[in-house]
Design a protein around this motif. Structure first.
Motif, PDB file in Angstrom:
ATOM      1  N   HIS A  69     -44.321 119.180   9.413  1.00 30.84           N
ATOM      2  CA  HIS A  69     -43.332 120.074   8.820  1.00 30.84           C
ATOM      3  C   HIS A  69     -42.313 119.226   8.048  1.00 30.84           C
ATOM      4  CE1 HIS A  69     -41.536 119.295  12.912  1.00 30.84           C
ATOM      5  NE2 HIS A  69     -40.454 119.109  12.177  1.00 30.84           N
ATOM      6  N   LEU A  70     -41.794 119.791   6.984  1.00 30.88           N
ATOM      7  CA  LEU A  70     -40.903 119.096   6.061  1.00 30.88           C
ATOM      8  C   LEU A  70     -39.592 119.860   6.014  1.00 30.88           C
ATOM      9  CD1 LEU A  70     -43.573 118.806   3.230  1.00 30.88           C
ATOM     10  CD2 LEU A  70     -42.997 117.024   4.884  1.00 30.88           C
ATOM     11  N   THR A  71     -38.506 119.211   6.380  1.00 30.24           N
ATOM     12  CA  THR A  71     -37.243 119.938   6.488  1.00 30.24           C
ATOM     13  C   THR A  71     -36.108 119.213   5.767  1.00 30.24           C
ATOM     14  OG1 THR A  71     -36.621 118.839   8.560  1.00 30.24           O
ATOM     15  CG2 THR A  71     -37.891 120.884   8.728  1.00 30.24           C
ATOM     16  N   PRO A 119     -39.264 129.208   5.680  1.00 32.45           N
ATOM     17  CA  PRO A 119     -37.927 128.987   6.249  1.00 32.45           C
ATOM     18  C   PRO A 119     -38.006 128.117   7.497  1.00 32.45           C
ATOM     19  CG  PRO A 119     -38.707 131.170   6.813  1.00 32.45           C
ATOM     20  CD  PRO A 119     -39.730 130.595   5.877  1.00 32.45           C
ATOM     21  N   GLY A 120     -36.896 127.490   7.836  1.00 31.25           N
ATOM     22  CA  GLY A 120     -36.806 126.724   9.068  1.00 31.25           C
ATOM     23  C   GLY A 120     -35.682 127.269   9.924  1.00 31.25           C
ATOM     24  N   GLU A 166     -37.654 124.790   3.375  1.00 31.05           N
ATOM     25  CA  GLU A 166     -38.436 123.916   4.238  1.00 31.05           C
ATOM     26  C   GLU A 166     -39.913 124.124   3.881  1.00 31.05           C
ATOM     27  OE1 GLU A 166     -35.370 122.626   6.638  1.00 31.05           O
ATOM     28  OE2 GLU A 166     -35.479 123.111   4.526  1.00 31.05           O
ATOM     29  N   ALA A 167     -40.802 123.318   4.465  1.00 32.72           N
ATOM     30  CA  ALA A 167     -42.200 123.429   4.047  1.00 32.72           C
ATOM     31  C   ALA A 167     -43.138 122.930   5.146  1.00 32.72           C
ATOM     32  CB  ALA A 167     -42.439 122.641   2.757  1.00 32.72           C
ATOM     33  N   VAL A 168     -44.409 123.277   5.009  1.00 33.20           N
ATOM     34  CA  VAL A 168     -45.485 122.780   5.874  1.00 33.20           C
ATOM     35  C   VAL A 168     -46.653 122.376   4.985  1.00 33.20           C
ATOM     36  CG1 VAL A 168     -44.833 124.137   7.899  1.00 33.20           C
ATOM     37  CG2 VAL A 168     -46.373 125.131   6.191  1.00 33.20           C
ATOM     38  N   PHE A 169     -47.504 121.486   5.498  1.00 32.27           N
ATOM     39  CA  PHE A 169     -48.691 121.087   4.748  1.00 32.27           C
ATOM     40  C   PHE A 169     -49.684 120.434   5.692  1.00 32.27           C
ATOM     41  CE2 PHE A 169     -46.740 117.177   5.353  1.00 32.27           C
ATOM     42  CZ  PHE A 169     -47.181 116.121   4.557  1.00 32.27           C
ATOM     43  N   VAL A 253     -40.915 127.083  10.452  1.00 35.95           N
ATOM     44  CA  VAL A 253     -40.825 125.989  11.414  1.00 35.95           C
ATOM     45  C   VAL A 253     -39.618 126.262  12.292  1.00 35.95           C
ATOM     46  CG1 VAL A 253     -42.018 124.290  10.017  1.00 35.95           C
ATOM     47  CG2 VAL A 253     -39.561 124.550   9.755  1.00 35.95           C
ATOM     48  N   PHE A 254     -39.753 125.947  13.564  1.00 33.17           N
ATOM     49  CA  PHE A 254     -38.719 126.248  14.550  1.00 33.17           C
ATOM     50  C   PHE A 254     -38.429 124.993  15.365  1.00 33.17           C
ATOM     51  CE2 PHE A 254     -41.417 129.952  13.871  1.00 33.17           C
ATOM     52  CZ  PHE A 254     -40.517 130.979  13.626  1.00 33.17           C
TER      53      PHE A 254
END
Length: 495
Positions: A69-71, A119-120, A166-169, A253-254
């Protein structure tokens, strides 16, 4: 699934070629994780010739062991950065992290990797006012953040902050795509299974070859060999579970405010959906044998679990003063990037941008480079953490040597156990694998002579001083050591 390859898909991987003979390049980069490959990409795009050396294979890098996760939010909290530094530093941290995520987003167009903005949510399960200071600080730093009264989680909370952008990959697909692109370039070669064993001037030496370069970048997560920064960053391990549950949270992401905190996200691998939950962090070498049990207890307490599909762990490094060390080290042509805390994917990408900016002398990020300067010394800002962690190192150097029980012959161990003992004045690391095979290696880490400890969860020998890790047979898994644990013949000791 093998625990080291959770993110791996059926994509064809970058060809594995080992360094042999003598080579030259303008820049040599040690480490093919997100830091190393981002640096290589940024240099190659500007015409530099680059060689990347990876000790194992790209799929084994720390990048592919993350929750991916990218925050813009940070482990250390913006309120702490404001308090320890100032509002301008907090603003630079926020701005630089947004730029790093945008860089990954742009490359994800070239190298498909299931990248998505989400979102985070930072939330407290206990205190309705716990996050108020962080909310103010994050807003002042220029982030899009708001208080939230609803989250798509199947349990209650007291307060939450919602971070946008925020992001995920999928980190394996991202690195693999980047590596193949670089390898196809006339300006870059990636050598895998090529562990750096030594350095002579501007030349790095592996077991089968060497390479000479104008500039050397250590993108190894932690400086190898012996380096002053090893007193300024401190190794920790974090654990992860991949599970299938009846009710998944939303695409976000949490992470919570527990100590250590838990981080959660969903993902899909080859058509299978998983919930990832991480946490139970502890200092490397000070193993908590119930780390996975703690995570499972947390998971079962909040979700209806169908199965736990996989377990694995990763290593990260905490800086003394709250910020990573990125840039030119104390050696004139040497660059390092370390102390990313649990924010390594974003800080690693940022490190690639800052280090390439310094090597190219393009001055795009001069103000940012000053904030993360690897040569900075902040005795006041770092004093508490520096003292605590280095007292711990000194304690292990003395205590672990004294506590190794003196025996006349190696102990009899149950399968899966390991123990350090002293026989004939020598520290011996004894272990027995699950098949009953006994292994005997020196218990002295070859880096700075600390005594290793047994990690039962992962069946490894870990150094509590600087984080080097070894297999039961003594094979080096992770530095800063560059050699494995010495094999010991116990036949003469058992007389």
């Amino acid at each position: 699934m093998n625990h080291k390859h959770f993110w791996k898909t059926s994509d064809a991987k970058c060809p594995v070629v080992q360094l042999e003979g003598e080579k030259e390049a303008e820049v040599v980069i040690v480490g093919a994780g997100i830091t190393g490959l981002t640096t290589a990409y940024s240099l190659v795009e500007k015409g530099k010739t680059v060689v990347v050396l990876e000790a194992e294979e790209i799929v084994h890098s720390a990048t592919t062991l993350s929750s991916a996760h990218l925050t813009t939010a940070i482990d250390y909290y913006y309120s702490n950065i404001q308090s320890k530094y100032n509002s301008n530093t907090a603003r630079i941290v926020a701005q630089s992290r947004k730029t790093a995520i945008a860089f990954i987003s742009a490359l994800a167009e070239k190298f498909p990797c299931d990248f998505n903005f989400v979102p985070g949510f930072l939330y407290s399960e206990h205190d309705p006012g716990e996050l108020s200071a962080e909310h103010r600080a994050a807003l002042e730093a220029g982030l899009k953040v708001s208080t939230e009264t609803k989250m798509d989680l199947p349990f209650d909370f007291k307060q939450a902050l919602r971070f946008e952008e925020e992001a995920v990959f999928n980190p394996y697909q991202y690195l693999n795509g980047l590596a193949k692109y670089l390898n196809n370039s006339d300006l870059c070669t990636i050598y895998q299974n090529s562990r750096v064993m030594g350095r002579e001037g501007n030349m790095l030496i592996t077991d089968k070859g060497s390479i000479e370069a104008n500039d050397i970048v250590y993108a190894t997560h932690y400086p190898i060999f012996i380096d002053m920064h090893q007193t300024m960053v401190y190794p920790y391990r974090s654990y992860m579970l991949a599970a299938k549950v009846e009710e998944y949270p939303g695409d976000a992401v949490f992470w919570d405010t527990h100590t250590p905190y838990h981080y959660t996200r969903t993902c899909e691998i080859d058509g299978e959906k998983y919930l990832l939950v991480g946490g139970a962090d502890h200092k490397t070498g000070e193993t908590e044998e119930d780390a996975y049990e703690k995570l499972e207890e947390y998971l079962h307490g909040r979700y209806k679990v169908k199965e736990i599909s996989m377990k694995w762990s990763s290593q990260y490094f905490e800086p003394a003063d709250g910020l990573p060390y990125i840039g030119k080290s104390f050696d004139g042509n040497e660059y390092i990037a370390t102390g990313f805390s649990g924010d390594g994917l974003v800080y690693g990408t940022l490190a690639g941008l800052l280090i390439s900016d310094a090597i190219l002398d393009t001055a795009l990020y001069t103000e940012w480079r000053a904030v993360y300067d690897a040569q900075r010394l902040n005795p006041v800002k770092a004093s508490g953490k520096f003292a605590k962690e280095n007292i711990s190192v000194a304690s292990h150097m003395v205590k672990d040597r004294v506590n190794a029980k003196k025996v006349d012959k190696p102990p009899v161990l149950p399968p899966g156990e390991g123990k350090v003992v002293t026989i004939s004045g020598e520290k011996l690391a004894v272990s027995k694998n699950t098949d009953g095979k006994e292994m005997y290696v020196s218990a002295v880490c070859p880096h700075l002579k600390c005594v290793v400890t047994w990690n039962k969860l992962e069946q490894t020998w870990d150094c509590p001083c600087h984080g080097s890790r070894f297999s039961p047979s003594g094979k080096l898994i992770a530095g800063p050591a560059v050699l494995g644990l010495k094999q010991i013949d116990v036949s003469f000791k058992a007389d």
